[in-house]
Enzyme design. Sequence first.
Site, short mmCIF file in Angstrom:
data_model
loop_
_atom_site.label_atom_id
_atom_site.label_comp_id
_atom_site.label_asym_id
_atom_site.label_seq_id
_atom_site.Cartn_x
_atom_site.Cartn_y
_atom_site.Cartn_z
N ARG A 178 0.84 -1.20 0.00
CA ARG A 178 0.00 0.00 0.00
C ARG A 178 0.88 1.25 0.00
O ARG A 178 1.56 1.54 0.99
CB ARG A 178 -0.93 0.02 1.21
CG ARG A 178 -1.75 1.32 1.28
CD ARG A 178 -2.98 1.22 2.17
NE ARG A 178 -2.70 1.21 3.58
CZ ARG A 178 -3.63 1.34 4.53
NH1 ARG A 178 -4.91 1.48 4.19
NH2 ARG A 178 -3.30 1.29 5.81
N ASP A 463 -3.40 3.01 14.43
CA ASP A 463 -2.63 3.58 13.33
C ASP A 463 -3.21 4.95 13.00
O ASP A 463 -4.02 5.49 13.77
CB ASP A 463 -2.61 2.65 12.11
CG ASP A 463 -3.98 2.46 11.47
OD1 ASP A 463 -4.95 3.13 11.88
OD2 ASP A 463 -4.08 1.66 10.52
#
Length: 560
Positions: A178, A463
Amino acid sequence: MSAVMRRESEPATQGFSVRAVAEDQDQLLSASASEFLSGLHRRFDARRLDCLAARIARQAEIDNGGLPDFREDTRNIRQSDWKVAPLPAALRDRRVEITGPVDAKMVINALNSGANCFMADFEDSTSPIWKNMIAGQHAMRGAVDGTLEFHAPARAEGTPGKHYALKPAAGQAVLLVRPRGWHLDEKHVQVDGRPMSASLFDLGLFAFHNAAALAARDRGPYFYLPKLESMEEAALWNDVLDHIERTLGLAEGQIRVTVLIETLPAVFQMDEILHALRSRIAGLNCGRWDYIFSYIKTFRAHPDRVLPERGQVGMDQPFLRAYSELLIHTCHRRGAHAMGGMAAQIPISNDPAANERAMAKVRADKLREVTAGHDGTWVAHPALIPLARRIFDERMPGAHQHHVLREDVQAFTQRQLRDQLLTQPLGTITRAGFDGNVEVCVRYLAAWLDGNGCVPIHWLMEDAATAEIARTQLWQWLHCQAQAIAAGNPQAEPPQLEDGTPIDFTLLERAFIGLPVRLGDRRELIGGSRIEEAIGMLDRLCHADTLEDFLTVPAYRRLE
């Protein structure tokens, strides 16, 4: 003289320049790699900036009272029959995926974890200090060629540190990468005097060094594409990937992607995003934490759409359930995977009863996903893989569930679907929820500024997405009264905690004052030395009259 030094000596407005130094970066940023990256920037960055400008214009319409909706100009794409390209063998069964940052130890553990796939995350799980970005690209090269190793430092004198190495390729998870989102720059790299797109840098550099080797093994390259908001942004990615394939001599459609549906605008364009990428897309993913963040951000000027505290915004909320079910229906109609969301829990080793409660939540969440028709799911910790796999194995005997068409979703009108997707969640805001948001945001931001993008806090793996929920909820609650007054309700009062306490800046100040007691010994915290800096940043962001689109943008200015 190194290649980096030669580039630094060039005029600032001409060519490719690197404005930082990290170990062994010249091995990655060779003259040919620099030329390749420069070509991506020159060909595609103007379109990227146009897409970002379109985001701003679209948000302005919503700020002025508009609502997201399905596009009239693309009705034919939604109503006509078509399919995406057949899935490659390596991506047919994705029942359990693990995600995490791109440091060598994490990459080795994730690839060896027993998951079907590993998403190596340059975005929400990685703090983009330059040394992290370079080390992450080196780890990717080592993972692809099978040479990646990590030697942990010794914990005690005279005791050797642990050695980490990859299993044979046949026992590894399939690698997906990603890159960072379209909205982010890589400030350490400039092309012709302008910062390079972080998306093009991350994906381009990985593809340049690894695409041929992965293609030779029928392993991609495969990518996850984050934070798209429109079909035009998906079409831009498709053209970038077409260009990369031609430039690197790959077969057409060799590069495959999965798109994270993690913004509210994107959920209204899922058919269009699949169509724009139809020759290479493998599926869509319910990036639910970013999606909740996007819901708050999109409705920042709508005081009638204030969310309750984060712990009450689960997938049983109507707007999230509608999002998941529409994603399944859309993907399966087109022959693509519908991937479920992240379980952020971490096993609680010192409290069996608390651990069982946490694991019960994971089991219920994964059972909901597989029963709804999802083709796979995400976990943040390797210990959750057997639990998730067992649930999917029991209820998904085949490689996927494309036969689950969710025709019940198709029965709704376009207006009914829109109303379901925009339904305001019901719930309350407790003092613990307010103070918890302050703590999570401060602790995560301090760790991020210190170079860590994936942080365990109270047995959850936080996160950037979960920190963004905490940050935007605080701003939304604190500015709700002002937004209501601006919208024509002069009698508006500030929202209240469950106990009747007004949510105002006095409450925020009290939360900051009480934070040292909650945090304990800062020396034991990841990024503990930057707590005061993080408090100052959060305080300024919360007081700002306009909600900052992304926490990581102003924070990035403080990174090396």
